[in-house]
Design a protein around this motif. Structure first.
Motif, PDB file in Angstrom:
ATOM      1  N   TYR A 147     -32.650  31.322  13.353  1.00 24.25           N
ATOM      2  CA  TYR A 147     -32.982  30.430  14.455  1.00 24.25           C
ATOM      3  C   TYR A 147     -31.737  29.638  14.849  1.00 24.25           C
ATOM      4  O   TYR A 147     -30.935  29.250  13.984  1.00 24.25           O
ATOM      5  CB  TYR A 147     -34.071  29.433  14.047  1.00 24.25           C
ATOM      6  CG  TYR A 147     -35.385  30.072  13.676  1.00 24.25           C
ATOM      7  CD1 TYR A 147     -36.416  30.176  14.600  1.00 24.25           C
ATOM      8  CD2 TYR A 147     -35.584  30.563  12.388  1.00 24.25           C
ATOM      9  CE1 TYR A 147     -37.630  30.763  14.259  1.00 24.25           C
ATOM     10  CE2 TYR A 147     -36.793  31.151  12.038  1.00 24.25           C
ATOM     11  CZ  TYR A 147     -37.809  31.249  12.973  1.00 24.25           C
ATOM     12  OH  TYR A 147     -39.000  31.832  12.623  1.00 24.25           O
ATOM     13  N   VAL A 148     -31.578  29.384  16.128  1.00 19.57           N
ATOM     14  CA  VAL A 148     -30.508  28.505  16.585  1.00 19.57           C
ATOM     15  C   VAL A 148     -31.045  27.079  16.535  1.00 19.57           C
ATOM     16  O   VAL A 148     -32.050  26.761  17.179  1.00 19.57           O
ATOM     17  CB  VAL A 148     -30.052  28.849  18.011  1.00 19.57           C
ATOM     18  CG1 VAL A 148     -28.929  27.915  18.443  1.00 19.57           C
ATOM     19  CG2 VAL A 148     -29.586  30.296  18.086  1.00 19.57           C
ATOM     20  N   PHE A 151     -22.251  23.785  17.973  1.00 20.30           N
ATOM     21  CA  PHE A 151     -22.995  24.631  18.916  1.00 20.30           C
ATOM     22  C   PHE A 151     -22.033  25.189  19.958  1.00 20.30           C
ATOM     23  O   PHE A 151     -21.216  24.461  20.530  1.00 20.30           O
ATOM     24  CB  PHE A 151     -24.069  23.772  19.565  1.00 20.30           C
ATOM     25  CG  PHE A 151     -25.025  24.471  20.474  1.00 20.30           C
ATOM     26  CD1 PHE A 151     -26.059  25.221  19.972  1.00 20.30           C
ATOM     27  CD2 PHE A 151     -24.913  24.332  21.852  1.00 20.30           C
ATOM     28  CE1 PHE A 151     -26.982  25.830  20.815  1.00 20.30           C
ATOM     29  CE2 PHE A 151     -25.811  24.929  22.707  1.00 20.30           C
ATOM     30  CZ  PHE A 151     -26.847  25.689  22.189  1.00 20.30           C
ATOM     31  N   SER A 152     -22.135  26.492  20.237  1.00 21.78           N
ATOM     32  CA  SER A 152     -21.118  27.173  21.052  1.00 21.78           C
ATOM     33  C   SER A 152     -21.642  27.556  22.440  1.00 21.78           C
ATOM     34  O   SER A 152     -22.847  27.503  22.721  1.00 21.78           O
ATOM     35  CB  SER A 152     -20.652  28.440  20.338  1.00 21.78           C
ATOM     36  OG  SER A 152     -21.698  29.410  20.320  1.00 21.78           O
ATOM     37  N   ALA A 208     -25.679  30.156  26.025  1.00 20.04           N
ATOM     38  CA  ALA A 208     -26.045  31.262  26.916  1.00 20.04           C
ATOM     39  C   ALA A 208     -27.313  31.954  26.427  1.00 20.04           C
ATOM     40  O   ALA A 208     -28.210  32.285  27.219  1.00 20.04           O
ATOM     41  CB  ALA A 208     -24.894  32.257  27.012  1.00 20.04           C
ATOM     42  N   ALA A 209     -27.407  32.164  25.112  1.00 19.84           N
ATOM     43  CA  ALA A 209     -28.601  32.801  24.554  1.00 19.84           C
ATOM     44  C   ALA A 209     -29.826  31.903  24.746  1.00 19.84           C
ATOM     45  O   ALA A 209     -30.928  32.389  25.042  1.00 19.84           O
ATOM     46  CB  ALA A 209     -28.379  33.101  23.072  1.00 19.84           C
ATOM     47  N   PHE A 210     -29.630  30.612  24.590  1.00 21.97           N
ATOM     48  CA  PHE A 210     -30.737  29.679  24.788  1.00 21.97           C
ATOM     49  C   PHE A 210     -31.245  29.727  26.220  1.00 21.97           C
ATOM     50  O   PHE A 210     -32.462  29.697  26.459  1.00 21.97           O
ATOM     51  CB  PHE A 210     -30.303  28.256  24.442  1.00 21.97           C
ATOM     52  CG  PHE A 210     -31.296  27.208  24.864  1.00 21.97           C
ATOM     53  CD1 PHE A 210     -32.483  27.045  24.172  1.00 21.97           C
ATOM     54  CD2 PHE A 210     -31.058  26.407  25.972  1.00 21.97           C
ATOM     55  CE1 PHE A 210     -33.419  26.094  24.565  1.00 21.97           C
ATOM     56  CE2 PHE A 210     -31.983  25.455  26.381  1.00 21.97           C
ATOM     57  CZ  PHE A 210     -33.168  25.301  25.674  1.00 21.97           C
ATOM     58  N   ASP A 233     -35.419  30.619  30.257  1.00 23.31           N
ATOM     59  CA  ASP A 233     -35.927  31.249  31.473  1.00 23.31           C
ATOM     60  C   ASP A 233     -37.171  32.097  31.169  1.00 23.31           C
ATOM     61  O   ASP A 233     -38.158  32.078  31.940  1.00 23.31           O
ATOM     62  CB  ASP A 233     -34.842  32.122  32.108  1.00 23.31           C
ATOM     63  CG  ASP A 233     -33.722  31.299  32.716  1.00 23.31           C
ATOM     64  OD1 ASP A 233     -33.909  30.092  32.951  1.00 23.31           O
ATOM     65  OD2 ASP A 233     -32.629  31.858  32.928  1.00 23.31           O
ATOM     66  N   GLU A 234     -37.129  32.829  30.070  1.00 21.84           N
ATOM     67  CA  GLU A 234     -38.280  33.648  29.685  1.00 21.84           C
ATOM     68  C   GLU A 234     -39.492  32.749  29.412  1.00 21.84           C
ATOM     69  O   GLU A 234     -40.616  33.052  29.839  1.00 21.84           O
ATOM     70  CB  GLU A 234     -37.960  34.459  28.442  1.00 21.84           C
ATOM     71  CG  GLU A 234     -36.938  35.560  28.656  1.00 21.84           C
ATOM     72  CD  GLU A 234     -36.570  36.263  27.357  1.00 21.84           C
ATOM     73  OE1 GLU A 234     -35.838  37.284  27.432  1.00 21.84           O
ATOM     74  OE2 GLU A 234     -36.997  35.795  26.278  1.00 21.84           O
ATOM     75  N   THR A 235     -39.270  31.656  28.721  1.00 23.33           N
ATOM     76  CA  THR A 235     -40.355  30.743  28.354  1.00 23.33           C
ATOM     77  C   THR A 235     -41.008  30.136  29.590  1.00 23.33           C
ATOM     78  O   THR A 235     -42.248  30.123  29.717  1.00 23.33           O
ATOM     79  CB  THR A 235     -39.823  29.637  27.440  1.00 23.33           C
ATOM     80  OG1 THR A 235     -39.377  30.217  26.203  1.00 23.33           O
ATOM     81  CG2 THR A 235     -40.879  28.586  27.152  1.00 23.33           C
ATOM     82  N   ILE A 236     -40.194  29.628  30.497  1.00 27.24           N
ATOM     83  CA  ILE A 236     -40.743  29.018  31.712  1.00 27.24           C
ATOM     84  C   ILE A 236     -41.521  30.044  32.528  1.00 27.24           C
ATOM     85  O   ILE A 236     -42.610  29.755  33.061  1.00 27.24           O
ATOM     86  CB  ILE A 236     -39.617  28.390  32.545  1.00 27.24           C
ATOM     87  CG1 ILE A 236     -38.954  27.245  31.778  1.00 27.24           C
ATOM     88  CG2 ILE A 236     -40.137  27.897  33.889  1.00 27.24           C
ATOM     89  CD1 ILE A 236     -39.882  26.100  31.406  1.00 27.24           C
ATOM     90  N   ALA A 237     -40.972  31.262  32.629  1.00 29.75           N
ATOM     91  CA  ALA A 237     -41.652  32.311  33.399  1.00 29.75           C
ATOM     92  C   ALA A 237     -42.981  32.688  32.747  1.00 29.75           C
ATOM     93  O   ALA A 237     -43.998  32.863  33.442  1.00 29.75           O
ATOM     94  CB  ALA A 237     -40.750  33.523  33.509  1.00 29.75           C
ATOM     95  N   GLU A 238     -42.993  32.810  31.432  1.00 25.73           N
ATOM     96  CA  GLU A 238     -44.213  33.199  30.727  1.00 25.73           C
ATOM     97  C   GLU A 238     -45.300  32.133  30.839  1.00 25.73           C
ATOM     98  O   GLU A 238     -46.480  32.449  31.026  1.00 25.73           O
ATOM     99  CB  GLU A 238     -43.890  33.464  29.250  1.00 25.73           C
ATOM    100  CG  GLU A 238     -43.048  34.723  29.027  1.00 25.73           C
ATOM    101  CD  GLU A 238     -42.411  34.780  27.657  1.00 25.73           C
ATOM    102  OE1 GLU A 238     -41.638  35.734  27.403  1.00 25.73           O
ATOM    103  OE2 GLU A 238     -42.668  33.862  26.842  1.00 25.73           O
TER     104      GLU A 238
END
Length: 427
Positions: A45-46, A406-407, A412-414, A419-424
């Motif tokens: 997990y990040v 944190f990089s 970018a991965a977050f 975006d996936e979470t908001i769309a779902e």
């Protein structure tokens, strides 16, 4: 290995049911490295929440310093030890000339308690002003200010003022300058009320960036003018930098970002990267007044172990130029999240400083705080491998506060997961 359900049952017996846990389905974390955490099944997990391991989980320099010092010497504070003196000198030097001496403790609660007592001894007054959505710790004195606006009687010597903000302003439609005046008026009224009650004014205590209030956009000049007002009334200003400090904003201190100079500075969580370490820093006169009127000591504080670890953390921040990383990654991430406001009416606001960002979730119909949506987001992000939480005055702000290492790749991965979470959730 024990499964999560069995471990939870054992935990409830051993710690007592009700001890807080994150997420609908709690995580069983067994290892950390840098900005990453690993669960018992090996999933990564990040970590986008923990400011305790500010220079990264499992930091080799900190771990080595801890082991070396513990294997050499660790005693209480009533012996001379050069490492302790050097660490306190170095910590004080990170501030301006007004900060000269340091009292070491083990937690932010302790450090804030010392700060408040220090202000009371110095001024001879008892009154404290805080905000109506603040959090500074859990002791009887410090904890009595938490959410004071909801229960004013819990501390008769404290007054809560509305925290300064522009998103849900005290006067809807007012300009930033008008809002500044309105919030200063609230502070002035609180001071006057304390004086009328006989308590007087000892201190105005704030998290420099109003973290627990939800990282509000503060009207320009408020903190500088509030500091002047408090000084004119005979009080002191305490900057709680437990969350705001140690490079979190891209500067050493949150008060630098907010443009004011405190009399007393409190630090905690990130100082030891996991080892209990906190501090109350002020002028020598303030510190010595406190010491002269108390027998304060802490068995586990001002120790050689704390000093060695504290120095290693500072070495990491400076040697790896982590403040520059915070500024670079934090700016890019906040900008990217702000750009997403237009794509989702549920995103009311994006605020923050450096690697401390809050995304306020609202009901699109009326912009009312949407706590349930914030909870659904953080749980969905967890399932995708990104650990956040919810906070703010209404607990509807998605709180993003990763370690300083944190990089850009992590960010970018977050954003993909976001975006996936908001769309779902919108589907």
């Amino acid at each position: 290995m024990t499964d999560a359900a069995t471990l939870l049952e054992r935990r409830n017996r051993a710690l007592g049911a009700g001890a807080p846990l994150f997420y609908e389905h709690p995580l069983h974390i067994v290892r950390g490295e840098g900005a990453w955490l690993y669960d018992a099944e090996g999933r990564r997990y990040v970590d986008m929440y923990n400011n305790v391991p500010c220079v990264g989980h499992g930091n080799p320099r900190v771990a080595e310093a801890m082991a070396r010092q513990q294997a050499t010497l660790n005693v209480h504070s009533r012996y001379l030890h050069e490492g302790v003196v050097t660490f306190c000198e170095r910590l004080a030097a990170l501030h301006g000339d007004q900060i000269e001496s340091v009292i070491i403790s083990c937690s932010g609660t302790e450090a804030n308690e010392v700060a408040l007592r220090m202000a009371r001894f110095a001024t001879g007054q008892a009154g404290i002003v805080c905000t109506n959505a603040t959090y500074h710790g859990n002791s009887e004195l410090v904890g009595s200010m938490n959410r004071l606006g909801q229960n004013p009687s819990q501390n008769p010597h404290a007054r809560a003022i509305p925290f300064p903000e522009t998103f849900r302003p005290l006067i809807p439609g007012a300009s930033r300058a008008e809002l500044c005046e309105a919030y200063l008026k609230a502070l002035s009224d609180a001071i006057a009320d304390l004086k009328a009650s006989g308590a007087g004014l000892a201190a105005f205590i704030v998290c420099s960036i109003f973290a627990n209030e939800g990282l509000p956009d503060v009207p320009d000049g408020f903190m500088a003018r509030a500091t002047e007002m408090v000084h004119a009334a005979g009080g002191l200003v305490i900057a709680d930098e437990v969350q705001a400090g140690y490079g979190r904003t891209g500067h050493w201190w949150g008060y630098e970002v907010m443009g004011f100079t405190p009399d007393i500075v409190v630090t905690g969580k990130p100082m030891g990267n996991g080892l209990p370490l906190a501090a109350t820093a002020a002028s020598r006169a303030l510190v010595e007044t406190f010491r002269a009127q108390t027998r304060y000591f802490n068995t586990f504080a001002s120790s050689p172990l704390q000093a060695a670890v504290g120095m290693a953390v500072l070495d990491e921040i400076e040697g790896r130029d982590l403040r520059a990383n915070v500024a670079s990654v934090g700016t890019a991430l906040k900008t990217a999240l702000a750009q997403r406001k237009g794509a989702s009416a549920a995103i009311g606001d994006v605020r923050g400083h450096g690697l401390f960002i809050g995304v306020e979730m609202v009901d699109p119909a009326d912009k009312a705080p949407d706590l349930e949506l914030a909870k659904r987001i953080i749980n969905r992000l967890k399932d995708k491998g990104f650990l956040t939480s919810n906070a703010g005055a209404y607990n509807n702000v998605v709180k993003i506060r990763p370690p300083l290492v944190f990089s850009h790749d992590d960010a970018a991965a977050f954003l993909v997961a976001w975006d996936e979470t908001i769309a779902e959730l919108a589907a």
